[in-house]
Enzyme design. Structure first.
Site, mmCIF file in Angstrom:
data_model
loop_
_atom_site.group_PDB
_atom_site.id
_atom_site.type_symbol
_atom_site.label_atom_id
_atom_site.label_comp_id
_atom_site.label_asym_id
_atom_site.label_seq_id
_atom_site.Cartn_x
_atom_site.Cartn_y
_atom_site.Cartn_z
ATOM 1 N N TYR A 77 0.266 14.583 -13.685
ATOM 2 C CA TYR A 77 0.362 15.994 -13.298
ATOM 3 C C TYR A 77 -0.157 16.878 -14.433
ATOM 4 O O TYR A 77 -0.868 17.861 -14.205
ATOM 5 C CB TYR A 77 1.810 16.352 -12.957
ATOM 6 C CG TYR A 77 2.310 15.675 -11.687
ATOM 7 C CD1 TYR A 77 1.958 16.179 -10.432
ATOM 8 C CD2 TYR A 77 3.117 14.547 -11.739
ATOM 9 C CE1 TYR A 77 2.396 15.562 -9.268
ATOM 10 C CE2 TYR A 77 3.560 13.927 -10.589
ATOM 11 C CZ TYR A 77 3.200 14.432 -9.348
ATOM 12 O OH TYR A 77 3.629 13.817 -8.201
ATOM 13 N N GLU A 119 -5.516 0.649 -2.907
ATOM 14 C CA GLU A 119 -6.719 0.969 -3.670
ATOM 15 C C GLU A 119 -6.887 0.007 -4.859
ATOM 16 O O GLU A 119 -8.008 -0.285 -5.273
ATOM 17 C CB GLU A 119 -6.659 2.419 -4.160
ATOM 18 C CG GLU A 119 -6.672 3.417 -3.011
ATOM 19 C CD GLU A 119 -6.761 4.878 -3.469
ATOM 20 O OE1 GLU A 119 -6.950 5.130 -4.672
ATOM 21 O OE2 GLU A 119 -6.651 5.768 -2.596
ATOM 22 N N CYS A 167 -3.894 13.334 -3.236
ATOM 23 C CA CYS A 167 -2.804 13.736 -4.119
ATOM 24 C C CYS A 167 -1.949 12.524 -4.507
ATOM 25 O O CYS A 167 -1.189 12.596 -5.477
ATOM 26 C CB CYS A 167 -1.960 14.814 -3.455
ATOM 27 S SG CYS A 167 -1.202 14.306 -1.923
ATOM 28 N N HIS A 168 -2.098 11.414 -3.771
ATOM 29 C CA HIS A 168 -1.312 10.224 -4.127
ATOM 30 C C HIS A 168 -1.774 9.628 -5.470
ATOM 31 O O HIS A 168 -1.088 8.802 -6.038
ATOM 32 C CB HIS A 168 -1.408 9.164 -3.014
ATOM 33 C CG HIS A 168 -2.804 8.704 -2.718
ATOM 34 N ND1 HIS A 168 -3.644 9.404 -1.870
ATOM 35 C CD2 HIS A 168 -3.526 7.646 -3.154
ATOM 36 C CE1 HIS A 168 -4.816 8.783 -1.780
ATOM 37 N NE2 HIS A 168 -4.776 7.717 -2.557
ATOM 38 N N ASN A 198 0.129 19.652 -0.034
ATOM 39 C CA ASN A 198 -1.245 19.301 0.344
ATOM 40 C C ASN A 198 -1.356 19.169 1.869
ATOM 41 O O ASN A 198 -0.711 18.305 2.455
ATOM 42 C CB ASN A 198 -1.611 17.975 -0.338
ATOM 43 C CG ASN A 198 -2.988 17.471 0.060
ATOM 44 O OD1 ASN A 198 -3.752 18.177 0.711
ATOM 45 N ND2 ASN A 198 -3.286 16.244 -0.349
#
Lengths: 205, 170
Positions: A144, A202, A175-176, A167
């Site tokens: 962040y 991912e 945003c993850h 979001n």
């Protein structure tokens, strides 16, 4: 409204109530025609994914909303009606590109989204945070704090958290990939377990 | 900011009533077209509908206009409504429903519309009058006359059937 007078016996005979299938078919035709005539301000559909059913909504500009089931379909559509337009119909056709790209993403065949987006549900600082997020590459994360510094507000880590939590386009605007600097994944509007799943997906590629 | 329901919700709440109204006014064949015209027109006007308006009454009023348009078109091109057989559709194998539709189709137009808008569409007589023209009292009378005719016709039919049934047994 109630049928008040002495004819309730007759009212039931004016026709058997239309079946659900019949009304669904009429609704589909209405959505296609509304779109053709430029009356469909917001088209939506749902999509089953490995992280649960998602609601997808698009304006003529682009994808405007991705919502997790826990947000509630009724609440999400109600907000769209108030903030974009009440001319909303279930109309899958406009979401074809979004569905294709999301399915490729979940099949690990896509690392970035290329469909047009409509960011009108986000403004000001939050919007500049969202604009930055696609720059965090697939399979990587940023804190962040790092995101706050990148958008030139180094003290605003908490506000970055709020931007992520609100979001309107989760997954597509990633945003993850924003996590806590102590290594924990932090909060997520789809729930922390979903954030874990997306990061794992991912990482496995 | 508007506090309106998403239009998708309007369709799911009122779609069935509007379809019943359309069927009753234009018959089963053209009802789908009347339904579509009604909701396309409603969608166009929806953002300007005042908050707190009676959405169902508004829809039935639009359905009235669209159905009348279709009736006029049908009359210009071919058969009058009363001659269109109330053909049993897939879901209406109940003979009483078919009979009543045929009886309904034979009512004078104002009586038929008043009956349909009040008893199927659920419109109060003031709204029935707003849709059809004329005063609320006239709408009430038209509906009452229509219902009286239907009852009379229905009892004649019922007696006829009883008589036929008796003959069948003897």
């Amino acid at each position: 409204m109630t049928v008040d007078e002495p004819c309730q016996d007759l009212a039931g005979l004016f026709g058997t109530p239309p079946g659900a299938g019949e009304l669904a078919a009429l609704g589909e035709r209405l959505a296609v025609r509304a779109d053709d005539e430029g009356l469909l301000d917001v088209a939506y559909r749902t999509l089953d994914t490995p992280v649960g059913p998602l609601l997808l909504a698009a304006t003529a500009t682009g994808l405007v909303r991705v919502a997790y089931e826990r947000e509630g379909v009724e609440a999400v559509l109600g907000t769209l009606a108030a903030r974009v337009s009440p001319r909303i119909l279930r109309a899958p056709r406009r979401l074809d590109a979004a569905v294709r790209e999301l399915e490729e993403y979940f099949a690990r065949r896509r690392t970035r989204f290329e469909l047009p987006l409509d960011l009108r549900l986000s403004a000001g600082f939050r919007r500049s945070v969202l604009a930055y997020l696609p720059g965090i590459g697939y399979g990587t994360t940023a804190s962040y704090q790092a995101v706050a510094a990148a958008v030139h507000h180094p003290g605003a880590a908490r506000a970055v958290g709020t931007a992520c939590a609100t979001n309107p386009l989760p997954i597509v605007v990633p945003c993850h990939r924003v996590v806590r600097s102590d290594g924990r994944v932090g909060a997520y509007l789809g729930g922390p377990e979903v954030k874990h799943r997306l990061l794992d997906l991912e990482a496995d590629r | 900011m508007s506090d309106k329901l998403p239009f998708s919700e309007v369709v799911s709440r009122h779609g069935a009533t509007v379809l019943l109204v359309c069927r009753a006014v234009v018959g089963p064949v053209d009802a789908d077209d009347a339904w579509s015209e009604t909701f396309v027109s409603a969608l166009r006007a929806y953002p300007a509908l005042p908050a707190g308006a009676n959405v169902e009454a508004w829809l039935v009023t639009i359905a009235h206009r669209k159905a009348i348009d279709l009736l006029r078109k049908a009359r210009r091109s071919a058969t009058p409504m009363a001659d269109v057989p109330a053909a049993p559709t897939r879901r209406t194998d109940d003979p009483s429903v078919v009979d009543l539709r045929r009886l309904l189709a034979r009512l004078p137009e104002r009586q038929r519309l008043a009956v349909v808008y009040h008893y199927v569409g659920g419109l109060p007589y003031a709204e029935v009058a707003a849709a059809m023209g004329g005063s609320p009292d006239a709408a009430r009378r038209a509906a009452a006359d229509g219902i009286a005719r239907l009852r009379k016709a229905e009892s004649i039919t019922a007696r006829g059937e009883t008589a036929r049934a008796r003959e069948g047994r003897s």
